[in-house]
Each structure stands twice: as structure tokens, then as C-alpha cells.
Design an enzyme around this catalytic site. Structure first.
Site, short mmCIF file in Angstrom:
data_model
loop_
_atom_site.label_atom_id
_atom_site.label_comp_id
_atom_site.label_asym_id
_atom_site.label_seq_id
_atom_site.Cartn_x
_atom_site.Cartn_y
_atom_site.Cartn_z
N HIS A 82 2.05 -1.66 9.26
CA HIS A 82 1.42 -2.66 10.11
C HIS A 82 1.87 -2.58 11.56
CE1 HIS A 82 -0.61 -5.50 7.09
NE2 HIS A 82 -0.49 -4.31 6.56
N SER A 118 -3.31 1.51 10.23
CA SER A 118 -3.66 2.69 9.45
C SER A 118 -4.13 3.82 10.36
CB SER A 118 -4.79 2.37 8.48
OG SER A 118 -4.37 1.45 7.53
N LYS A 172 -13.61 -3.93 -0.46
CA LYS A 172 -13.70 -2.50 -0.78
C LYS A 172 -12.60 -2.10 -1.75
CE LYS A 172 -14.45 1.89 1.56
NZ LYS A 172 -14.60 2.58 2.84
N ASP A 173 -11.42 -2.67 -1.55
CA ASP A 173 -10.31 -2.40 -2.47
C ASP A 173 -10.62 -2.93 -3.87
OD1 ASP A 173 -8.85 -1.02 -0.66
OD2 ASP A 173 -7.46 -2.64 -0.17
N GLU A 188 6.76 15.24 -18.67
CA GLU A 188 5.48 14.59 -18.46
C GLU A 188 4.69 15.37 -17.40
OE1 GLU A 188 4.83 12.55 -20.91
OE2 GLU A 188 4.70 10.65 -19.83
#
Ligand code: FES
Lengths: 193, 662
Positions: free
Chosen positions: B209, B213, B237-238, B281
């Protein structure tokens, strides 16, 4: 909050309502989903399937002489199984209901025809301590039943509370007489035996 | 309304909670051109929360003790309400978390999100990755299966290359091998680390922040119209992205829960036997491949450690002034090549070093691993520094709002198609190493399958009359048989046929008829007795057998029906063993258990060997996955819900974004 004040009626008036509807639906769907998502987590803390299934215990009464009692464990709780003497039964039956904190007749607390057997959950109804008096060496208190070491509650020979702070009589677990000397804890008469 | 607002104001004046939310979540100015690759940050955050939640609830039932751990996980699966859901949510969640985080990181690499002034943001991200790796590794140890145990042994032994390595490893173990103290501390730390991750995530967000972004064009925002508030544009959108993500995650939880798991981990840990083929894994495979490709212990460990820690230096290794690969014609291809290289490394890690790829002209896994390891480091130490100097970048747009850039970038699309194609062409690398098994038609297979009740009951009869003389079924309680269609009285009768040992009032061990709440008794008193009776072979417990063998039901079926009376000429059968081509090594101690007419089905159907094998395998599959029907049914409801959710969010998103487009 103040939006409505500077939202003059516009020709596009239809639009916000459709939009609102969409938002409301989306919000509702999200809320329902969240609630459903929470349920498995909450339910996982409930008693597990095997614990629920482990709910009956058979008790053989024949070795208990009159005047004595044993403690058996059912669902992790102590159950007092007491073979009462005729004197104790009489005391319990003749106590006037008006003297009781939680009025209940002795008949209602034993099975018909088996009134020499008193079977109660051995947990004080005040805050959950185990009252003394089940072993011959322990004090039974003024009323001949049990006495709670934590805050001094006293119970009579019917397991009824006679002196506080406990508010209720000792609870009666579900049980059935299989024969005259055998009981099964965890099932009531009506259920299959 | 007014009252509430007043209370909010009162609080906010003292603790600026609401203004913080308002500032950082609602109005937080965000570039308006973020594409779907920017969804993965929030997805990672949500996954972290779900992992912590499901983990806390699992920890309420899990027993971190070597004697109890394996069974307590099965207890969760079979007895705790929705226990199977919580466990599969958590186990597949680890996979989902890594997928999301890896995509998030590749996104950062592609768009140069680590460049000034976002170096610390990237470095904090790498710290999160390291913490995640440690957490995932320790979590994988907790079920205390064979892979847990041997994974723990191998990974902790990596520390033995350090000076005083031996003492360090013993310190990690709290003993002279991986044992109870190890399991206990891994559990404690597995619980702690996620909260450390939360801490670093908060730092990561603060750093984010600070400058906001990055964006697909990789240029800073210049004018106010380049930004839009985070809410509602990116929240919705998320949410749409969350819907799609939840669909994929749910598919694995409900319909393919062991897809990413190893059958060997359904075998309880055995410190005396290493599984023939141990693999970590999937999310560790590339690093594991790098470790193995170097035939020197210290150097191998060093290479593996550098393959992760090199990420810390990426902001300085990349010398390019241009952030986004959109304007870097060469880097774009190098980047996708790197992605493909990571995938190949993953495949290399999945196979033993001496595996040979017949489809690639007899290329050995060792060679492929060395080449791809070299390429991996070339990307960081050669390509990143040199490209920045020699690459001729395309002209950058002046602002995010410059309309000319709205057109689709053909090169971009073709590069990603190339990448997908390359990854697709890797599929021949994935091939089964075991002999191919004949495929049976199982009533319970596929997303709609349910157990055939007749087969279940017949299968149980075979288990009872045949298998149970040597094999236990300790995870099953008699009352579980209700699922086969038996009623309470029938179950009581079945249980009473078996004897269990109890201690009477005088302290003597006596035998009593079993109750419905008892588990199936083991035919042998202990392992020694079992081995003594079976030519020193141990008949495995069958509760999880179809989950604990590669090939599952098909394998068990093939094994039961695949005995050959006369072994091939080159096979020399050892004393007391039988030839069965499906058994690893071909020689098995179990005598052919089924023969024509061995049992009598009371409905008069024919007990052929094939039919009996099918019945008993169906029964054992139920024993291994009693939750299967419930799981699939719940799965359908969940999938339908998330389809509706996703479609709704899509339309809400379209509505909300309609305002930005013009
Ligand atoms: S708990 Fe028995 S008197 Fe308080």
C-alpha cells in the site's frame, strides 16, 4: 448515507433498481454460503459418531447389599446405583413435598416395583462436583443421601436436594430393568431392550 | 442509523479502525488496468485464512503422538462430524495455496513487480514462501504415514551438511531418529508458523500500500484517472475470482480428494522400511529435482538452497529499466521458457534418478535434471542481468489511460499459448511405472458412483469368511456395517460372533462377545504372532488397503485374480512364496485366497473368482472410504452453489465495471 440527497430523479431511474436487485441477490447468496461453510466447523465440535453410539452400559445389581451403593461410569459420568433399605425408602416416601426445594415424589424417581433401587447421575446440580456418600466410609449428611463437598449441598435418600445452594434434585439417567438384578443404562423402557 | 454512526465515530476517534478500513480497503486507489493475474494475491490471503481455520478445528481432534497420530487422522475421517471435509479441505488447501502463490510469483516475474520501489515487497513475499514451505513440510509429517516419516527423515537430514551437522540434526529430532519428540515439535511449530505468515503478510500489505500495485503496463500512475477505488471494482472482481477458485478447490475436496496425495501415506509410519519410491509433495518437486541432479551431497543441498534463495536477489539480478514483459520482446520468451523449465524440473523430481524416458529417445532422468537445473540458474544469473543490458525494449506508453494500448497484444497471447503447448507436451513424461492394471467397472467410481449394496454385503461375507483369518480391519466398527444395509439386530448378531478381550472386576483378561461399538478384532494378538503364523510376512490391515496402494481397487482386484500357478521360466520362486505379476517383485507370501465356490451367497448368485474379487474389493473400498457417498452428494450441492455464486458475481462485476469502461 447522504447519497439520496444528491441523486436527482433521472431518466435512467430503472437502472439502479435492477442493480440493487443484483447486489441484494449476490449479498444474500454470499451470506447463505458463509453460513453453510461455518456449519461443518461448528458441527465438528459436537460429540463424534462413536461417542454418540457408545451410549449403553449394563450393570449387574446382585452384588450390592442393601444400604450400600456403587458408582458406574456411563457416558463419562458417574452414576450412583444405590440399594436402599426399607427405612430409607420410607423416609424418602414420607417427606412432605412442601419441605422440598425441588418438589418431586419418590415414586417418580424410581421404577415401579423396584423401589429398593435408586439410580441417579452422581453430579451435584450446583456446579458439577461429585457428592460424597456412595462409599460406606463417606459422610452422607443430615438427610442420609449424599453431601456435596464443594459448597455443602445435601441430598436425601431419594437423591433430592434438601439444602442449597444446589437448585435441583440429582438427575435420573435413562435406564431399564432387564431382569430384577440387571439394568441397562442409556435406554428407557419404551426403547428396544 | 444515526446512533450507529455516532458509536462508530466515537470508536474511530479513539481507535481509527473504520477510517483505516475505509482508507485501505474502500477508497485505496488502484490502477484501473489490472488483469486477472492480479486476482491471485487476494486468493492467497483467503486460502491462508481457510487453512488456519480448518487447521485449528483439525487440531482439536488430532493426537500428536506416534502411537496415536495415524489412527487419530482416520478417527477424524470416520467419526468426527464433517471430519473428512475438514481434512480434505486442509490437505488440498495446501496444494491450492502453493498453486495460487506460485502463479502470484510468476505474475510478479512477468510484470517486473519486484522493481524499485517494490523490492522489499517482493522480498517479504519470498519470506512468506519460505515460511509456507516449512509449514507445509511439517504439516505433511503429522498424519504419520510412510511418506510423512520418510519425508521428515530425508528433509531433516539435509541439515547434516552444515558444520556440526550431526548435532544439529539430532537437535531437530530430539533423539537419534525421527520419533515422538520430532512429531510433537513439528505439531507445535506447524501451529505457530501460519501466524508468523500472517505477520509477514501484514508487512507485505503495508509495503504494497505504500506505492500501490504494479500493473500490466509496468508504468507508474500519473494522473487521477489512472486509478480507481479498490472497492467496489476489485472487491467484486476478487469475489468472482474466488468463485472460480472455490469451484476448482471443491472439485478436488469432494470428487478427487487424494489426487495430490501419495498412497504410501495411508500406510502407518514404519521406521524399519523405506517405501521403494519416496517423493515429496508436488510443490517441492522442482527443488527436489535440483537437489538430486548434483551427485554430491553438499553441493546438491547448496544448489537446492540457492534455487530458493536466489529469489531474494531478483530485484538486483534483473537490470532492465522496463518492468513489464509486454515491452520486452526477448524477456517475454525467456520468461515462458523458464516456466516450462520449472514444470520439467517438477516431472524430473517425480521420478527416480535412473528413470529412462523412452518417448524422449532414451533420455535419462538424471541428464534431464542436470540440463533443466542448469537452465534454471541460467535464467537468474545470465538471462536476467544480460537481457536488461542488451535487450531493445519497445516504447512505453505515456499513461495507463492511453487508448492505443487497449488492443490485444498478439505476442502475449502467442507466448502463453506456446507455454501451455509445451506444458501439455510434457504429459508423456508422466507415465505409470507399475505394470498397467486391467480396469474394472466399479459401482462406486466416477462422480455419480455409489456402492452396490449387494456387492458390499457379499464382499463383507468374503472378508469375514476368508480374509479375516489373517487380516485385521481395525478402523471399522461393527456399527459402521449399517451402511451396508444391515439393521441393528443383524449388526448385534455379527458383532457377537467375534470375541474381544476385556478385563473383569478381578483383573483377569476374559473374552466377551463384541458389541456393535467395538472395532473389528485383529486375528493375531500382535505383530510377532502374525509374522510367526505367516512365514514372517505381515498380513496388512485392510481398513485402508485400496487407498494405500497405487492403482487402488484395480490393483487389489488384479492381485486377487492375477495369481499364476506356473511362474515364467526366469523367475525363481523363494520357499513359501507364490507368483503374482501384479505384486511388486512378483513374489507374494499370501496363498491365492479365492477359489471357485469358496463361499455360498445366500441369494444364490454364482461365487466365481472374478465375482468374489469384485465383491470383496467393493467392500474394502467402502472400508477405506466410508464417507464416499456422503462426500459426493455434498460435493454436488457445493458445486451448484459456487456455479451460481460465480455467475452472479460475474454479472455484478460487469455492472460495476460498466462505469469504468467509457
Ligand atoms: S457443586 Fe455441589 S454444592 Fe456446589
Amino acid at each position: 448515507m447522504t447519497e439520496s440527497t444528491h441523486n436527482p430523479p433521472s431518466p435512467k431511474k430503472k437502472e439502479p433498481t435492477r442493480r440493487d436487485f443484483l447486489l441484494l441477490t449476490a449479498g444474500a447468496v454470499g451470506a447463505v454460503g458463509t453460513a453453510y461453510f461455518a456449519w461443518p466447523f461448528i458441527d465438528s465440535m459436537n460429540p463424534a459418531a462413536d461417542i454418540l453410539a457408545q451410549s449403553t452400559v449394563d450393570v449387574d445389581l446382585s452384588p450390592i447389599p442393601a444400604g450400600q451403593a456403587i458408582t458406574v461410569v456411563w457416558r463419562g459420568k458417574p452414576i450412583f446405583v444405590r440399594h436402599r433399605t426399607p427405612k430409607e425408602i420410607k423416609e424418602a416416601e414420607q417427606t412432605p413435598l412442601s419441605q422440598l426445594i425441588d418438589p418431586e415424589t419418590d415414586q417418580d424417581r424410581v421404577k415401579k416395583g423396584h423401589d429398593d433401587w435408586l439410580i441417579v447421575v452422581g453430579i451435584c446440580t450446583h456446579l458439577g462436583c461429585i457428592p460424597t456418600g456412595n462409599k460406606p466410609t463417606q459422610t452422607r449428611g443430615k438427610y442420609g443421601g449424599w453431601s456435596c463437598p464443594c459448597h455443602g449441598s445435601l441430598y436425601d435418600t431419594s437423591g433430592r436436594v434438601r439444602r442449597g445452594p444446589a437448585p435441583l434434585n440429582l438427575a435420573i439417567p435413562p435406564y431399564t430393568f432387564l431382569t430384577s438384578t440387571q439394568i441397562r443404562l442409556g435406554v428407557d423402557e419404551v426403547a428396544h431392550g | 442509523m444515526g446512533k450507529l454512526a455516532n458509536i462508530a465515530r466515537w470508536i474511530d476517534y479513539r481507535l481509527p479502525f473504520f477510517s483505516f478500513i475505509d482508507h485501505e480497503l474502500r477508497e485505496y486507489p488502484t490502477p484501473k488496468n489490472l488483469n486477472y493475474w492480479w486476482n491471485f494475491g487476494s486468493l492467497a490471503g483467503i486460502t491462508l485464512v481457510v487453512m488456519i481455520l480448518s487447521g485449528i478445528f483439525l487440531a482439536m481432534h488430532y493426537e500428536p503422538n506416534t502411537k496415536e497420530a495415524f489412527d487419530s487422522v482416520e478417527y477424524i475421517m470416520r467419526n468426527i462430524n464433517y471430519g473428512w471435509f475438514l481434512r480434505y479441505l486442509h490437505a488440498n488447501g495446501a496444494t491450492m495455496f502453493f498453486i495460487v502463490v506460485y502463479i502470484h510469483m510468476f505474475r510478479g516475474l512477468y510484470y517486473g513487480s519486484y522493481k524499485a520501489p517494490r523490492e522489499l515487497l517482493w522480498i517479504l513475499g519470498v519470506v512468506i514462501l519460505l515460511l509456507m514451505m516449512a509449514t507445509a513440510f511439517m504439516g505433511y509429517v503429522l498424519p504419520w504415514g510412510q511418506m510423512s516419516y520418510w519425508g521428515a527423515t530425508v528433509i531433516t537430514n539435509l541439515f547434516s551438511v552444515l558444520p556440526f551437522g550431526e548435532s544439529i540434526v539430532e537437535w531437530l529430532w530430539g533423539g537419534f531418529s525421527v520419533d515422538n519428540p520430532t512429531l510433537n515439535r513439528f505439531f507445535a511449530l506447524h501451529y505457530l508458523f501460519p501466524f508468523l505468515i500472517v505477520g509477514v503478510v501484514i508487512l507485505h500489505l503495508i509495503a504494497l500500500h505504500q506505492h500501490g500495485s504494479n500493473n500490466p503496463l509496468g508504468i507508474e500512475r500519473k494522473e487521477p484517472r489512472d486509478s480507481i477505488p479498490f472497492h467496489p471494482y476489485y472487491t467484486v472482481k476478487d469475489l468472482f475470482g474466488l468463485g472460480v477458485f472455490a469451484l476448482i478447490w471443491s472439485y478436488f475436496i469432494f470428487f478427487n480428494p487424494n489426487f495430490f496425495g501419495e498412497p504410501d501415506n495411508y500406510i502407518p509410519a514404519n521406521p524399519l522400511v523405506t517405501p521403494p519410491h519416496i517423493v515429496p509433495e508436488w510443490y517441492f518437486l522442482p527443488f527436489y529435482a535440483i537437489l538430486r541432479s548434483i551427485p554430491n551431497k553438499t553441493l546438491g543441498v547448496l544448489a537446492m538452497v540457492s534455487s530458493v534463495s536466489v529469489l531474494f536477489f531478483v530485484p538486483w539480478l534483473d537490470t532492465s529499466k522496463v518492468r513489464s514483459a509486454t515491452f520486452r520482446p526477448l524477456y517475454k520468451w525467456v520468461f515462458w521458457g523458464f516456466v516450462v523449465d520449472c514444470f520439467i524440473l517438477g516431472c524430473v523430481g517425480a521420478y527416480s534418478p535412473d528413470h529412462i524416458y523412452a518417448s524422449l529417445g532414451g533420455l535419462s532422468n538424471q541428464t534431464l535434471g542436470q540440463v533443466t537445473t542448469l537452465l534454471y540458474f541460467t535464467f537468474f544469473f545470465v538471462a536476467l542481468p544480460l537481457l536488461g543490458i542488451y535487450e531493445k525494449t519497445k516504447p512505453l506508453p505515456k499513461s495507463l489511460s492511453e487508448p492505443i494500448l487497449q488492443k490485444k497484444n498478439i505476442a502475449n497471447v502467442s507466448a502463453s499459448i506456446f507455454c501451455l503447448f509445451m506444458i501439455g507436451s510434457l504429459s508423456p513424461l508422466y507415465g505409470s511405472e507399475t505394470p498397467t492394471l486391467p480396469r474394472e467397472n466399479w459401482s462406486f467410481q466416477g462422480p455419480l458412483g455409489t456402492f452396490d449394496r449387494t456387492e458390499l454385503q457379499h464382499g463383507f461375507q468374503i472378508y469375514k469368511e476368508v480374509c479375516s483369518t489373517c487380516h485385521g480391519l481395525k478402523q471399522i466398527r461393527f456399527r459402521d456395517l449399517a451402511a451396508l444395509g444391515y439393521n441393528h439386530e443383524e449388526i448385534k448378531a455379527i458383532a457377537a460372533e467375534c470375541k474381544v478381550e476385556v478385563i473383569d472386576d478381578e483383573g483377569n483378561v476374559i473374552e466377551k462377545p463384541a458389541l456393535p461399538t467395538d472395532t473389528f478384532p485383529n486375528p493375531y494378538k500382535n505383530e510377532q504372532a502374525a509374522r510367526a503364523a505367516n512365514n514372517s510376512a505381515l498380513p496388512p490391515d485392510l481398513s485402508l488397503i485400496t487407498k494405500a496402494r497405487a492403482g487402488g481397487p484395480d490393483y487389489i482386484y488384479a492381485l486377487l485374480t492375477g495369481y499364476e500357478a506356473t511362474p515364467p521360466k526366469d523367475v525363481h520362486l523363494a520357499e513359501g512364496l507364490h507368483y503374482n505379476p501384479y505384486f511388486p517383485g512378483g513374489q507374494i507370501a499370501m496363498i491365492p485366497p479365492l477359489s471357485e465356490g469358496l463361499v455360498t451367497y445366500n441369494d444364490g448368485s454364482q461365487p466365481t473368482i472374478n465375482q468374489m474379487a469384485k465383491d470383496v474389493v467393493t467392500f474394502l473400498s467402502w472400508a477405506a472410504e466410508p464417507e464416499l457417498e456422503d462426500r459426493k452428494q455434498t460435493g454436488y450441492k457445493v458445486l451448484i452453489y459456487f456455479i451460481v455464486f460465480t455467475i452472479l458475481m460475474y454479472f455484478v462485476m460487469k455492472q460495476v465495471w460498466a462505469r469504468v469502461k467509457e
